[in-house]
Enzyme design. Sequence first.
Site, PDB file in Angstrom:
ATOM      1  N   TYR A   1     -38.534  13.909  17.034  1.00 47.66           N
ATOM      2  CA  TYR A   1     -38.141  12.984  15.988  1.00 47.66           C
ATOM      3  C   TYR A   1     -39.307  12.849  15.010  1.00 47.66           C
ATOM      4  CZ  TYR A   1     -36.010  10.914  20.245  1.00 47.66           C
ATOM      5  OH  TYR A   1     -35.393  10.685  21.441  1.00 47.66           O
TER       6      TYR A   1
ATOM      7  N   ARG B   1     -37.896  37.945  22.723  1.00 51.13           N
ATOM      8  CA  ARG B   1     -39.060  37.086  22.962  1.00 51.13           C
ATOM      9  C   ARG B   1     -38.695  35.611  22.975  1.00 51.13           C
ATOM     10  NH1 ARG B   1     -42.295  38.360  17.896  1.00 51.13           N
ATOM     11  NH2 ARG B   1     -40.154  38.284  17.160  1.00 51.13           N
TER      12      ARG B   1
ATOM     13  N   GLU C   1     -36.851  27.538  11.258  1.00 48.60           N
ATOM     14  CA  GLU C   1     -37.455  26.611  10.305  1.00 48.60           C
ATOM     15  C   GLU C   1     -36.625  25.344  10.354  1.00 48.60           C
ATOM     16  OE1 GLU C   1     -37.217  26.879   5.732  1.00 48.60           O
ATOM     17  OE2 GLU C   1     -38.869  28.200   6.339  1.00 48.60           O
TER      18      GLU C   1
ATOM     19  N   HIS D   1     -30.718   2.802  20.498  1.00 45.02           N
ATOM     20  CA  HIS D   1     -31.957   2.134  20.128  1.00 45.02           C
ATOM     21  C   HIS D   1     -32.050   1.836  18.637  1.00 45.02           C
ATOM     22  CE1 HIS D   1     -33.638   4.502  23.774  1.00 45.02           C
ATOM     23  NE2 HIS D   1     -33.131   3.350  24.169  1.00 45.02           N
TER      24      HIS D   1
ATOM     25  N   ARG E   1     -30.119   8.214  26.419  1.00 43.63           N
ATOM     26  CA  ARG E   1     -31.123   7.339  25.819  1.00 43.63           C
ATOM     27  C   ARG E   1     -30.462   6.610  24.660  1.00 43.63           C
ATOM     28  NH1 ARG E   1     -36.413   8.884  27.463  1.00 43.63           N
ATOM     29  NH2 ARG E   1     -36.414  10.855  28.595  1.00 43.63           N
TER      30      ARG E   1
ATOM     31  N   HIS F   1     -29.433   4.457  17.346  1.00 42.47           N
ATOM     32  CA  HIS F   1     -29.393   5.879  17.681  1.00 42.47           C
ATOM     33  C   HIS F   1     -29.458   6.065  19.195  1.00 42.47           C
ATOM     34  CE1 HIS F   1     -31.519   9.761  18.497  1.00 42.47           C
ATOM     35  NE2 HIS F   1     -30.452  10.153  17.841  1.00 42.47           N
TER      36      HIS F   1
ATOM     37  N   LYS G   1     -34.731   8.405  10.848  1.00 46.70           N
ATOM     38  CA  LYS G   1     -35.144   9.414  11.830  1.00 46.70           C
ATOM     39  C   LYS G   1     -34.593  10.793  11.488  1.00 46.70           C
ATOM     40  CE  LYS G   1     -35.204   6.131  15.683  1.00 46.70           C
ATOM     41  NZ  LYS G   1     -34.596   5.754  16.960  1.00 46.70           N
TER      42      LYS G   1
ATOM     43  N   LYS H   1     -34.357  -0.202  31.443  1.00 43.56           N
ATOM     44  CA  LYS H   1     -34.449  -0.912  30.162  1.00 43.56           C
ATOM     45  C   LYS H   1     -33.126  -0.812  29.398  1.00 43.56           C
ATOM     46  CE  LYS H   1     -37.082  -0.995  25.852  1.00 43.56           C
ATOM     47  NZ  LYS H   1     -38.136  -0.363  25.066  1.00 43.56           N
ATOM     48  N   ASP H   2     -32.551   0.385  29.298  1.00 44.20           N
ATOM     49  CA  ASP H   2     -31.308   0.563  28.547  1.00 44.20           C
ATOM     50  C   ASP H   2     -30.104  -0.080  29.235  1.00 44.20           C
ATOM     51  OD1 ASP H   2     -32.553   1.794  26.431  1.00 44.20           O
ATOM     52  OD2 ASP H   2     -31.916   3.811  26.962  1.00 44.20           O
TER      53      ASP H   2
END
Length: 176
Positions: A125, A23, A28, A56, A53, A112, A65, A160-161
């Site tokens: 996050y 399935r 956890e 940052h 990404r 990060h 985080k 942006k990056d």
Amino acid sequence: MKKYKTKFKGLFVIKSKVFFDDRGFFRETFRKKNLNKNLIFGCSSKSKKYVLRGLHLQNKNAQGKFISVIKGEIFDVAVDLRKNSSTFGKYFTIKLSERNGKSIFIPAGFAHGFVGLKKENIVYYFCTNYRSASHELGISWNDKDLKIKWPVKKPLVSKKDKKNISFKDYLKKFVK
């Protein structure tokens, strides 16, 4: 679920069991007793293969985080920017995936970033502080002084990056 220390003070890897069947899977990912942090803000991202990404950070209202992958696989990077740390300017890398059951907690004071390694990569996050757009900045993923060994030579990087600053400029502007 097990928690593993790293050579970076406060940075932990959490390994949980993943139960697979026809399935899908069950895993956890978080227990407060394993990571007693005040996680107050959550978000997620979806990235295609080779999307990078980062790196940052928030220069004020820094965020710790907790990062986990619910689909795909990423190469995750944390750069220690805590000026009094014995690992200042050094980086930690790890592969996080839906299959390996690993998550990471990165304390406040790190930059990060990550790059997606599968066709579709969904990352979530939980953070110790809210996003503060006016305090966001980035350090170039391919900074020549940090010398991060990314597994991708030509990643897909946002406009942006692409404007992220060098590590030297970060030191001049933000480390006193």
